[in-house]
Design an enzyme around this catalytic site. Sequence first.
Site, mmCIF file in Angstrom:
data_model
loop_
_atom_site.group_PDB
_atom_site.id
_atom_site.type_symbol
_atom_site.label_atom_id
_atom_site.label_comp_id
_atom_site.label_asym_id
_atom_site.label_seq_id
_atom_site.Cartn_x
_atom_site.Cartn_y
_atom_site.Cartn_z
ATOM 1 N N VAL A 46 35.200 39.908 41.133
ATOM 2 C CA VAL A 46 34.265 38.731 40.928
ATOM 3 C C VAL A 46 33.893 38.872 39.342
ATOM 4 C CG1 VAL A 46 32.347 37.351 41.328
ATOM 5 C CG2 VAL A 46 33.883 38.176 43.016
ATOM 6 N N CYS A 47 33.230 40.095 38.777
ATOM 7 C CA CYS A 47 32.802 40.391 37.694
ATOM 8 C C CYS A 47 33.446 39.818 36.609
ATOM 9 C CB CYS A 47 32.305 41.778 37.574
ATOM 10 S SG CYS A 47 31.101 42.683 38.912
ATOM 11 N N PRO A 48 34.783 40.190 36.481
ATOM 12 C CA PRO A 48 35.511 39.710 35.227
ATOM 13 C C PRO A 48 35.564 38.358 34.897
ATOM 14 C CG PRO A 48 37.016 40.722 36.646
ATOM 15 C CD PRO A 48 35.537 41.189 37.324
#
Length: 187
Positions: A46-48
Amino acid sequence: MSVLNTQILPFEATAFRNGEFVELSEKDLEGKWSIFFFYPADFTFVCPTELGDMADNYDEFQKLGVDIYSVSTDTHFVHKAWHESSETIGKIQYAMIGDPSGQITRNFDNMREGQGLADRGTFLIDPDGIIQYLEITPEGVGRNASELLRKVKAAQYVRNHPGEVCPAKWEEEQETLVPGIDLVGKI
């Protein structure tokens, strides 16, 4: 305990920004709006998508005079490696702060103790160094830069127009409210 409406605590950190390692501290925020955009870890899922969304909207934040600082407990070296190996992360122009000691993450009360990872937290800091907005989302729920832009505009409007407040879904050029006895029970 909430850090909302509190002064940002002192910090020193190394960040990766525009191909260089840079030293940052709370003094770099003075007189400017800033967003600290915490995320759990580099090279994840999810972070990128979130960091890429912030990169895609970076120019809009800059037009509002807002500096972006992404923060994870990874090192600045890992940020550089991720920036060089991912097309999505390679778009990032804002500072990617390494916080391996967790000092900054703890300063914002945003640490997953026992895991050494930051929660997915967003903090808007005003030019006086006061935290004006925060949002913490669960692990599997990504944030939306467009919605954050709307909230920044609302916070800036309220700061520049004392006595007025922005109602739900407020967008630029829409009416605001002036709290007072005349509005009680009429909204």
